[in-house]
Design a protein around this motif. Structure first.
Motif, PDB file in Angstrom:
ATOM      1  N   PHE A  96     -13.602  29.621   8.753  1.00 35.29           N
ATOM      2  CA  PHE A  96     -14.766  28.844   8.341  1.00 35.29           C
ATOM      3  C   PHE A  96     -14.832  27.440   8.946  1.00 35.29           C
ATOM      4  CE2 PHE A  96     -14.333  32.164   5.182  1.00 35.29           C
ATOM      5  CZ  PHE A  96     -15.637  32.622   5.106  1.00 35.29           C
ATOM      6  N   ALA A 114     -18.358  25.178   2.825  1.00 38.31           N
ATOM      7  CA  ALA A 114     -18.240  25.887   4.091  1.00 38.31           C
ATOM      8  C   ALA A 114     -17.771  27.319   3.883  1.00 38.31           C
ATOM      9  CB  ALA A 114     -17.255  25.161   4.991  1.00 38.31           C
ATOM     10  N   SER A 115     -17.145  27.605   2.739  1.00 36.04           N
ATOM     11  CA  SER A 115     -16.525  28.926   2.632  1.00 36.04           C
ATOM     12  C   SER A 115     -16.724  29.606   1.281  1.00 36.04           C
ATOM     13  CB  SER A 115     -15.034  28.828   2.962  1.00 36.04           C
ATOM     14  OG  SER A 115     -14.415  27.864   2.161  1.00 36.04           O
ATOM     15  N   ILE A 163     -22.486  27.742  14.013  1.00 38.42           N
ATOM     16  CA  ILE A 163     -22.570  29.102  13.477  1.00 38.42           C
ATOM     17  C   ILE A 163     -23.899  29.765  13.828  1.00 38.42           C
ATOM     18  CG2 ILE A 163     -21.023  28.532  11.561  1.00 38.42           C
ATOM     19  CD1 ILE A 163     -23.479  28.607   9.716  1.00 38.42           C
ATOM     20  N   ILE A 186     -29.505  27.385  11.435  1.00 38.13           N
ATOM     21  CA  ILE A 186     -29.296  27.221   9.992  1.00 38.13           C
ATOM     22  C   ILE A 186     -30.608  26.902   9.309  1.00 38.13           C
ATOM     23  CG2 ILE A 186     -28.194  25.764   8.246  1.00 38.13           C
ATOM     24  CD1 ILE A 186     -25.916  25.337  10.233  1.00 38.13           C
ATOM     25  N   ASP A 245     -20.470  22.344  10.699  1.00 39.24           N
ATOM     26  CA  ASP A 245     -21.928  22.319  10.567  1.00 39.24           C
ATOM     27  C   ASP A 245     -22.355  21.708   9.233  1.00 39.24           C
ATOM     28  OD1 ASP A 245     -22.164  23.440  13.001  1.00 39.24           O
ATOM     29  OD2 ASP A 245     -22.598  25.468  12.299  1.00 39.24           O
ATOM     30  N   ARG A 277     -24.627  25.904   0.870  1.00 38.67           N
ATOM     31  CA  ARG A 277     -23.465  26.405   1.599  1.00 38.67           C
ATOM     32  C   ARG A 277     -23.883  26.905   2.972  1.00 38.67           C
ATOM     33  NH1 ARG A 277     -22.052  31.418  -2.158  1.00 38.67           N
ATOM     34  NH2 ARG A 277     -23.916  32.695  -1.943  1.00 38.67           N
ATOM     35  N   THR A 278     -22.935  26.733   3.918  1.00 42.11           N
ATOM     36  CA  THR A 278     -23.168  27.260   5.260  1.00 42.11           C
ATOM     37  C   THR A 278     -22.501  28.620   5.419  1.00 42.11           C
ATOM     38  OG1 THR A 278     -21.308  25.910   5.952  1.00 42.11           O
ATOM     39  CG2 THR A 278     -23.511  25.068   6.449  1.00 42.11           C
ATOM     40  N   ALA A 279     -21.628  28.979   4.442  1.00 38.61           N
ATOM     41  CA  ALA A 279     -21.017  30.312   4.485  1.00 38.61           C
ATOM     42  C   ALA A 279     -22.082  31.346   4.139  1.00 38.61           C
ATOM     43  CB  ALA A 279     -19.867  30.381   3.494  1.00 38.61           C
ATOM     44  N   HIS A 280     -21.814  32.584   4.481  1.00 41.47           N
ATOM     45  CA  HIS A 280     -22.743  33.656   4.151  1.00 41.47           C
ATOM     46  C   HIS A 280     -22.696  33.949   2.655  1.00 41.47           C
ATOM     47  CE1 HIS A 280     -18.802  35.392   5.103  1.00 41.47           C
ATOM     48  NE2 HIS A 280     -19.023  36.078   4.010  1.00 41.47           N
ATOM     49  N   HIS A 339     -18.333  26.594  10.032  1.00 41.19           N
ATOM     50  CA  HIS A 339     -19.179  26.363   8.867  1.00 41.19           C
ATOM     51  C   HIS A 339     -18.943  24.971   8.303  1.00 41.19           C
ATOM     52  CE1 HIS A 339     -18.579  30.679   9.348  1.00 41.19           C
ATOM     53  NE2 HIS A 339     -19.757  30.856   8.797  1.00 41.19           N
ATOM     54  N   GLY A 358     -26.476  29.805   5.288  1.00 49.16           N
ATOM     55  CA  GLY A 358     -25.613  30.438   6.284  1.00 49.16           C
ATOM     56  C   GLY A 358     -26.367  31.223   7.331  1.00 49.16           C
TER      57      GLY A 358
END
Lengths: 421, 366
Positions: free
Chosen positions: A334, A141-142, A381, A384, A340, A166-169, A337, A393
């Motif tokens: 996060f 997530a982060s 977020i 996706i 999700d 990953r869902t983080a950018h 994130h 992300g």
């Protein structure tokens, strides 16, 4: 000797019984893919794990991640009549050591299907190869370091392993966003960068440097502190020698605090502008009087209107639930994130799970293929879509100025610039 | 007689010895690297690159103030080593405990305005709490962990002290939490620049140096002029004979720990003024640095500990930019700690007993 022989006999009988039972139900034999499959018995739970920084200095980041994971599992409910079990939250200690030992614990349990984590990029670089080898899928997530996925132009990063999502950018976006903001909105051209050697901090300063020089700005100093350092006068003097107009130091609170407190005492840095990233936009750093008027880049967390399609929960409801369950607002950015990431994993498990008699089979390769094919999944977020290197992300970065020491939420709403990758 | 077996001095002097020549090689190349680095930095300076004269001056001042703080902690290591012959690795945590507890008082005073209204009194309160707690922790550690081991081989109290160190760290983590906390900014107008000998120095740094010097003189007077000080020196010389002469050895040892703890407590106040940030691991690095300072100056020697501390502070603040930057190494500041420990190695290569240390007999070595 006698005992082991009887155990073997019982085991053989049991296996025979299972085969007969399976045939009796008339189900065909389940064919596992090349990575094998996990069998979940009739009254067993589906095992996933949370791997986040939940103790130590970076616990502010991992604890809301783990809380959000548990909320998502509760909200999602059962899969094919089976509960989902997260087990005890594992700790990545925000370090390579922590990531590695936790990953070893996870792969020792062959029932685990997937992992939500890690919190820190440094821990992921050590955990990802082990989990990948064992055929697991992990969704962080982060983690934001570009090295964990790709350079966004088709080249895998040095720490990319199959099964990592990953869902983080990706920090290439954050570096670009921060560089654009400094160059265009603040109209500054001379910047000093400070990282601490971690893949997250180093990845972000490097991304900033590339984006900023591309725009025509100048990086006058690109230096580093060591973790645990308290005396920042030497590093700040090194920075001051380059006469920067702005210092961008996307590091963690212990060293960030020391820099913010000592910067005004160094000749030549009295008027320098300070800017940091999501690693410092946390409660105990924002409480510091010295952090007032600093700029922070980070994921855009205006999720109020976004609804997660798997659980029909929107951002506003999430925050209300979180506060009523844990008694405080999430301490880092996060949570959406993590929520999700968990629902994505559970949705994918549900999609690939095959019922075969009393057993539920989850094929490991099929799960990865399913995650890779995720496109337009509506999460808290935003929308996706996963690329082939696991970057899923929403890549919306916003930059706020901290203008209210007493009300951090008000400060975080003071958004001056938004960048969408 | 062949030269290989001859013990005569002349033949030994000319004999080729790999170890010696390697050591000379290290000495010479280190000197050359340092000279090249300094020349490079001077060149950069003359070209108008690198830090300005004002920034160099600030670096030296900040190095001196950090160094005096290291020196105060180093005194505790040196005194205990002088008397008991072992390194008390928990001394960094003794320093941290005073710092951590007096943070409560400092925060309270800051919140009700007393901190800025009565700076002198506020700092005295912080100082006394810090000294009291550090002294108490040092004495308790001696009583509970070290005294039962008196007479055991020296390695045993040494390992015990590492255990005490971990115990204190995690006890404080349990009580105070693991988050980094922060002292309030220097009270009153202490943070402003003060004119001293014609140069502007930050008030806190001047205060740090002043407090350290006063404590050092006080300690010297205590050890050299008082009866208890004489007893300490006697016990350091020979515990058994001192006991036969009517000195209460146990009490003298407790006093040694107490005085070392008090000095660490003073250092706690200086840390609060200089760096402000505190967590449960804060004692570790300054502890190691102070131990390094004590060895640098010659362990067991009190002026040596102070000198070692000051030099170490200077080396680690000025060294990276002066030597490494001149050598063209990037991101030099993260090598600050490496410079400090390399300085120790270099000093020991040239002078194995430390700057002011005397050669110890084999039985006195730890």
């Amino acid at each position: 000797m006698k005992k082991s022989r009887s155990v073997r006999l019982i085991a053989a009988l049991g296996a025979l019984a299972l085969v007969i039972a399976a045939c009796g139900d008339g189900g065909g034999e389940f064919e596992a893919g090349e990575l094998g499959a996990v069998e979940v018995g009739a009254d067993e739970a589906i095992q996933i794990r949370s791997l986040n920084a939940i103790t130590g200095e970076v616990a502010f980041l991992g604890i809301p991640n783990e809380n959000a994971i548990r909320m998502a599992v509760d909200d999602y409910g059962q899969i094919a009549g089976r509960d989902v079990n997260v087990g005890t939250g594992l700790d990545d200690l925000c370090s390579a050591d922590g990531g590695q030992s936790a990953a070893q614990t996870i792969v020792a349990d062959s029932a685990v299907v997937g992992v939500i984590g890690t919190s820190c990029s440094g821990a992921a670089a050590a955990a990802s190869p082990l989990l990948s080898d064992a055929g697991l899928s992990m969704i962080s997530a982060s983690n934001t370091s570009p090295s964990l996925t790709s350079d966004l132009e088709g080249t895998a990063g040095e720490n990319y392993y199959a099964g990592y999502y990953r869902t983080a950018h990706n920090d290439l976006f954050q570096g670009q966003a921060a560089a654009n903001f400094v160059f265009e909105n603040l109209d500054l051209t001379k910047v000093a960068l400070i990282h601490d050697g971690d893949p997250y901090t180093n990845g972000l300063t490097t991304a900033f440097e590339n984006a900023f020089t591309e725009l025509g700005g100048e990086i006058v100093v690109h230096t580093a502190v060591s973790v645990g350092q308290t005396d920042m006068v030497p590093v700040l003097t090194e920075v001051a020698a380059g006469e920067p107009e702005l210092i961008f130091f996307p590091i963690f609170p212990a060293e960030g605090t020391a820099i913010a407190q000592q910067v005004s005492g160094v000749a030549g840095l009295e008027d320098v502008v300070l800017m940091a990233a999501d690693g410092l936009s946390v409660t105990n750093f924002l409480d510091l009087p010295e952090s007032e008027n600093m700029y922070f880049s980070g994921p855009d967390t205006r999720f109020d209107e976004n609804t997660n399609e798997a659980t029909d929960l929107n951002g506003e409801q999430f925050l209300a639930d979180y506060e009523s369950e844990f008694g405080e607002a999430p301490s880092a950015d996060f949570w959406g994130h993590a929520y999700d990431a968990t629902t994505m994993l559970l949705t994918a498990i549900e999609a690939v799970a095959v019922e075969d008699g009393d057993s539920l089979w989850i094929d490991r390769q099929a799960l990865r293929d399913e995650l890779n094919s995720i496109s337009g999944f509506d999460g808290l977020i935003g929308s996706i879509t996963c690329d082939e290197y696991g970057d899923c992300g929403a890549n919306v970065i916003s930059i706020f100025q901290h203008n209210n020491l007493d009300d951090h939420q008000a400060s975080k709403a003071n958004i001056l610039y938004t960048y969408s990758g | 007689m062949t030269t290989t077996t001859s013990p005569s001095k002349t033949s030994r002097r000319f004999r080729f010895n790999w170890v010696d020549s390697f050591l000379w090689f290290i000495r010479v190349s280190a000197l050359i690297a340092i000279v090249i680095g300094i020349v490079g930095s001077v060149q950069l300076f003359l070209e108008g690159e690198g830090p300005t004269a004002e920034q160099w001056r600030d670096l030296v001042i900040s190095g001196l103030s950090t160094g005096f703080m290291y020196g105060l902690i180093a005194l505790g290591y040196s005194m205990v080593y002088g008397v008991l012959g072992f390194i008390n690795f928990a001394h960094g945590e003794v320093f941290m405990s005073g710092l951590m507890v007096s943070l409560i008082a400092a925060t309270l005073m800051f919140e009700n305005g007393f901190w800025d209204a009565n700076p002198t009194l506020a700092l005295l309160i912080v100082l006394s709490i810090s000294m009291l707690v550090s002294t108490l922790v040092a004495v308790l550690a001696e009583r509970i962990a070290y005294r039962p081991l008196r007479g055991a081989p020296r390695l045993i109290p040494l390992i015990t002290s590492i255990g005490v160190s971990f115990f204190l760290q995690y006890a404080f983590a349990g009580i105070f939490g693991v988050a980094t906390r922060s002292y309030p900014p220097a009270p009153g107008n202490l943070g402003n620049d003060v004119e001293f000998l014609g140069i502007a120095i930050e008030g806190t740094k001047l205060l740090v140096v002043g407090v350290a010097l006063i404590s050092m003189v006080g300690l010297w007077w205590f050890v050299a002029k008082t009866k208890t000080g004489r007893a300490m020196r006697a016990v350091a010389e020979d515990k058994e004979i001192a006991g036969l002469m009517g000195i209460n050895v146990d009490r003298t040892i407790v006093t040694t720990f107490a005085v070392g703890g008090a000095m660490a407590g003073v250092a706690g106040l200086l840390w609060a003024l200089l760096f402000r940030a505190v967590d449960f691991l804060t004692g570790f690095l300054p502890g190691i640095k102070a131990f390094t300072a004590a060895v640098l100056g010659g362990i067991g020697n009190l002026p040596g500990a102070m000198l070692g501390g000051v030099l170490l502070g200077l080396f680690e603040n000025v060294g990276p930019l002066l030597v490494l930057n001149g050598l063209g190494i990037p991101a030099v500041s993260q090598l600050k700690d490496a410079v400090a420990f390399a300085a120790l190695v270099l000093v020991l290569v040239f002078r194995p007993t430390g700057l002011l240390g005397e050669r110890l007999g084999s039985e006195d070595r730890a």
